[in-house]
Design a protein around this motif. Structure first.
Motif, PDB file in Angstrom:
ATOM      1  N   ARG A 166       0.830  -1.204   0.000  1.00  0.00           N
ATOM      2  CA  ARG A 166       0.000   0.000   0.000  1.00  0.00           C
ATOM      3  C   ARG A 166       0.871   1.262   0.000  1.00  0.00           C
ATOM      4  O   ARG A 166       0.552   2.243  -0.669  1.00  0.00           O
ATOM      5  N   ILE A 167       1.951   1.203   0.741  1.00  0.00           N
ATOM      6  CA  ILE A 167       2.883   2.336   0.747  1.00  0.00           C
ATOM      7  C   ILE A 167       3.475   2.546  -0.636  1.00  0.00           C
ATOM      8  O   ILE A 167       3.616   3.688  -1.111  1.00  0.00           O
ATOM      9  N   LEU A 168       3.810   1.464  -1.316  1.00  0.00           N
ATOM     10  CA  LEU A 168       4.391   1.588  -2.655  1.00  0.00           C
ATOM     11  C   LEU A 168       3.398   2.186  -3.642  1.00  0.00           C
ATOM     12  O   LEU A 168       3.782   2.974  -4.516  1.00  0.00           O
ATOM     13  N   VAL A 169       2.119   1.824  -3.526  1.00  0.00           N
ATOM     14  CA  VAL A 169       1.104   2.419  -4.399  1.00  0.00           C
ATOM     15  C   VAL A 169       1.001   3.914  -4.148  1.00  0.00           C
ATOM     16  O   VAL A 169       0.945   4.719  -5.093  1.00  0.00           O
ATOM     17  N   SER A 170       0.987   4.306  -2.883  1.00  0.00           N
ATOM     18  CA  SER A 170       0.926   5.733  -2.563  1.00  0.00           C
ATOM     19  C   SER A 170       2.186   6.460  -3.018  1.00  0.00           C
ATOM     20  O   SER A 170       2.114   7.589  -3.513  1.00  0.00           O
ATOM     21  N   LEU A 171       3.331   5.824  -2.868  1.00  0.00           N
ATOM     22  CA  LEU A 171       4.580   6.448  -3.303  1.00  0.00           C
ATOM     23  C   LEU A 171       4.625   6.634  -4.815  1.00  0.00           C
ATOM     24  O   LEU A 171       5.224   7.597  -5.307  1.00  0.00           O
ATOM     25  N   GLN A 172       4.020   5.714  -5.548  1.00  0.00           N
ATOM     26  CA  GLN A 172       3.971   5.870  -6.999  1.00  0.00           C
ATOM     27  C   GLN A 172       3.203   7.126  -7.384  1.00  0.00           C
ATOM     28  O   GLN A 172       3.629   7.900  -8.254  1.00  0.00           O
ATOM     29  N   ARG A 173       2.079   7.374  -6.740  1.00  0.00           N
ATOM     30  CA  ARG A 173       1.316   8.585  -7.008  1.00  0.00           C
ATOM     31  C   ARG A 173       2.086   9.827  -6.586  1.00  0.00           C
ATOM     32  O   ARG A 173       2.093  10.850  -7.287  1.00  0.00           O
TER      33      ARG A 173
ATOM     34  N   SER B  10     -10.925  18.321  -9.163  1.00  0.00           N
ATOM     35  CA  SER B  10     -10.125  17.360  -9.925  1.00  0.00           C
ATOM     36  C   SER B  10     -10.950  16.133 -10.306  1.00  0.00           C
ATOM     37  O   SER B  10     -10.806  15.587 -11.409  1.00  0.00           O
ATOM     38  N   LEU B  11     -11.840  15.678  -9.413  1.00  0.00           N
ATOM     39  CA  LEU B  11     -12.700  14.546  -9.757  1.00  0.00           C
ATOM     40  C   LEU B  11     -13.674  14.913 -10.877  1.00  0.00           C
ATOM     41  O   LEU B  11     -13.952  14.097 -11.764  1.00  0.00           O
ATOM     42  N   ALA B  12     -14.175  16.161 -10.841  1.00  0.00           N
ATOM     43  CA  ALA B  12     -15.073  16.594 -11.910  1.00  0.00           C
ATOM     44  C   ALA B  12     -14.338  16.734 -13.233  1.00  0.00           C
ATOM     45  O   ALA B  12     -14.913  16.474 -14.301  1.00  0.00           O
ATOM     46  N   ALA B  13     -13.081  17.126 -13.188  1.00  0.00           N
ATOM     47  CA  ALA B  13     -12.323  17.340 -14.423  1.00  0.00           C
ATOM     48  C   ALA B  13     -11.806  16.031 -15.012  1.00  0.00           C
ATOM     49  O   ALA B  13     -11.900  15.800 -16.224  1.00  0.00           O
ATOM     50  N   PHE B  14     -11.245  15.147 -14.178  1.00  0.00           N
ATOM     51  CA  PHE B  14     -10.614  13.922 -14.687  1.00  0.00           C
ATOM     52  C   PHE B  14     -11.542  12.706 -14.654  1.00  0.00           C
ATOM     53  O   PHE B  14     -11.281  11.726 -15.356  1.00  0.00           O
ATOM     54  N   ARG B  15     -12.575  12.736 -13.789  1.00  0.00           N
ATOM     55  CA  ARG B  15     -13.526  11.634 -13.673  1.00  0.00           C
ATOM     56  C   ARG B  15     -12.848  10.306 -13.360  1.00  0.00           C
ATOM     57  O   ARG B  15     -13.296   9.235 -13.791  1.00  0.00           O
ATOM     58  N   ASP B  16     -11.757  10.363 -12.636  1.00  0.00           N
ATOM     59  CA  ASP B  16     -11.040   9.156 -12.240  1.00  0.00           C
ATOM     60  C   ASP B  16     -10.245   9.486 -10.982  1.00  0.00           C
ATOM     61  O   ASP B  16      -9.703  10.588 -10.848  1.00  0.00           O
ATOM     62  N   SER B  17     -10.164   8.535 -10.063  1.00  0.00           N
ATOM     63  CA  SER B  17      -9.496   8.796  -8.793  1.00  0.00           C
ATOM     64  C   SER B  17      -7.980   8.904  -8.932  1.00  0.00           C
ATOM     65  O   SER B  17      -7.339   9.683  -8.218  1.00  0.00           O
ATOM     66  N   GLN B  18      -7.386   8.127  -9.840  1.00  0.00           N
ATOM     67  CA  GLN B  18      -5.928   8.127  -9.977  1.00  0.00           C
ATOM     68  C   GLN B  18      -5.380   9.490 -10.421  1.00  0.00           C
ATOM     69  O   GLN B  18      -4.548  10.064  -9.725  1.00  0.00           O
ATOM     70  N   PRO B  19      -5.798  10.044 -11.560  1.00  0.00           N
ATOM     71  CA  PRO B  19      -5.286  11.372 -11.926  1.00  0.00           C
ATOM     72  C   PRO B  19      -5.743  12.461 -10.971  1.00  0.00           C
ATOM     73  O   PRO B  19      -5.046  13.470 -10.810  1.00  0.00           O
ATOM     74  N   SER B  20      -6.899  12.282 -10.336  1.00  0.00           N
ATOM     75  CA  SER B  20      -7.364  13.287  -9.377  1.00  0.00           C
ATOM     76  C   SER B  20      -6.421  13.363  -8.177  1.00  0.00           C
ATOM     77  O   SER B  20      -6.067  14.456  -7.718  1.00  0.00           O
ATOM     78  N   ALA B  21      -6.002  12.208  -7.665  1.00  0.00           N
ATOM     79  CA  ALA B  21      -5.065  12.205  -6.539  1.00  0.00           C
ATOM     80  C   ALA B  21      -3.719  12.792  -6.944  1.00  0.00           C
ATOM     81  O   ALA B  21      -3.090  13.537  -6.173  1.00  0.00           O
ATOM     82  N   ILE B  22      -3.259  12.486  -8.150  1.00  0.00           N
ATOM     83  CA  ILE B  22      -1.987  13.037  -8.624  1.00  0.00           C
ATOM     84  C   ILE B  22      -2.082  14.550  -8.759  1.00  0.00           C
ATOM     85  O   ILE B  22      -1.145  15.281  -8.422  1.00  0.00           O
ATOM     86  N   PHE B  23      -3.223  15.044  -9.252  1.00  0.00           N
ATOM     87  CA  PHE B  23      -3.396  16.495  -9.380  1.00  0.00           C
ATOM     88  C   PHE B  23      -3.383  17.169  -8.011  1.00  0.00           C
ATOM     89  O   PHE B  23      -2.804  18.259  -7.858  1.00  0.00           O
ATOM     90  N   VAL B  24      -4.009  16.556  -7.015  1.00  0.00           N
ATOM     91  CA  VAL B  24      -3.991  17.131  -5.667  1.00  0.00           C
ATOM     92  C   VAL B  24      -2.567  17.213  -5.136  1.00  0.00           C
ATOM     93  O   VAL B  24      -2.175  18.216  -4.516  1.00  0.00           O
ATOM     94  N   ILE B  25      -1.768  16.183  -5.391  1.00  0.00           N
ATOM     95  CA  ILE B  25      -0.360  16.224  -4.968  1.00  0.00           C
ATOM     96  C   ILE B  25       0.375  17.344  -5.692  1.00  0.00           C
ATOM     97  O   ILE B  25       1.139  18.111  -5.090  1.00  0.00           O
TER      98      ILE B  25
END
Length: 301
Positions: free
Chosen positions: A106-113, A161-176
């Motif tokens: 789980r840490i590795l997944v978060s670190l990838q983002r 970001s969720l409204a713009a990308f409609r996906d959790s993965q790019p939304s989380a990356i945008f928040v970072i």
């Protein structure tokens, strides 16, 4: 003639050269020390750095054990955490299914983002910060806008970001990205503005173009400031991803904490918090070590 040669041979004196004086070569102080003393000289700095935090952690655990052992305590003591979450501590990389995985994965997944979002923030932040630091008009136009946007909390960007990308993965990356970019921009701009005028004069004499001036003058001179911003940015990135994953789901460490809370697994939450703190500390030290190598130990005055 024979008598003259004989006479010279008779009168010749044997000159005895002084004997070479023996010299005692002493060993270097490091080699002359006894083995035990050398071992202690090596381990003393290590002990000085490890013993104080270990003692502090032991005292905290002792106080925690005593305070949380009462019947009215709502938090589990360390001994109960070890009993309930031993698998999470001893087996961080086990894999038993899509969601039944260890905290290491789980840490590795978060670190990838974090790597993607923070990497983009570092590149864009350095370029925009160099523009603001080099151009007075860019600073007057962009600095007030950035000062306003940087005060927006990270999670406030998540709905957009969720409204713009409609996906959790790019939304989380945008928040970072939007969280980490502000300290990089600000510190880079400050470092560029503090470049000595002598360096600029040398660039003019050598007739460096803008690209050469950026890589040969601006970046090396502002490197201590840039890495200060990067250290702040990587810390904010790690904070943002944990908060964003609580809302976006997935298999990251943030969603694990939220899922454990819904299942009333407080011991799992505490273990995950320790993982998060250790990883955040490692990320900060890693960026600091890279900065020390790049700047050759130069400190910001």
């Amino acid at each position: 003639m024979g008598q003259a040669v004989l006479k010279n041979a008779t009168d010749a004196k044997v000159v005895a050269l002084p004997a070479a004086k023996a010299e005692v070569v002493s060993l270097s102080p490091a080699l002359a020390k006894p083995l035990a003393q050398r071992v202690m000289s090596w381990f003393t700095p290590v002990l000085q750095n490890l013993v104080p935090p270990l003692v502090t952690v032991a005292l905290i655990l002792l106080f925690w054990q005593i305070a949380a052992s009462g019947p009215q305590s709502s938090l589990p003591p360390p001994t109960k955490i070890w009993e309930e979450a031993r698998d999470l501590i001893t087996e961080p990389f086990y894999w038993a299914g899509t969601q039944d995985i260890g905290l290491g994965w789980r840490i590795l997944v978060s670190l990838q983002r974090v790597a993607i979002g923070f990497g983009l923030a570092a590149v864009v932040g350095v370029l925009v910060g160099a523009l603001i630091g080099q151009s007075v008009w860019a600073m007057r136009g962009l600095d007030p806008v950035f000062q306003i946007l940087r005060t927006v909390p990270p999670l406030a960007w998540l709905p957009l970001s969720l409204a713009a990308f409609r996906d959790s993965q790019p939304s989380a990356i945008f928040v970072i990205f939007i969280t980490a970019i502000w300290p990089v921009i600000i510190n880079t701009a400050v470092g560029i503005r503090n470049i000595p005028q002598d360096y600029r004069n040398v660039a003019q004499v050598l007739r460096l173009n803008q690209i050469e001036f950026f890589f040969k003058i601006m970046v090396p001179s502002a490197a201590p400031y840039i890495f200060t911003g990067l250290r702040i940015g990587v810390g904010l990135s790690w904070l943002a991803i944990v908060a964003a994953e609580m809302l976006t789901g997935g298999v990251g460490i943030g969603f694990f904490i939220w899922d454990a809370w819904n299942s009333s697994r407080l011991s799992d939450i505490i273990v995950a918090l320790v993982y998060i703190g250790v990883v955040g500390f490692i990320l900060d030290r890693l960026v600091a070590a890279i900065g020390a190598i790049v700047t050759r130990g130069t400190a910001v005055n």
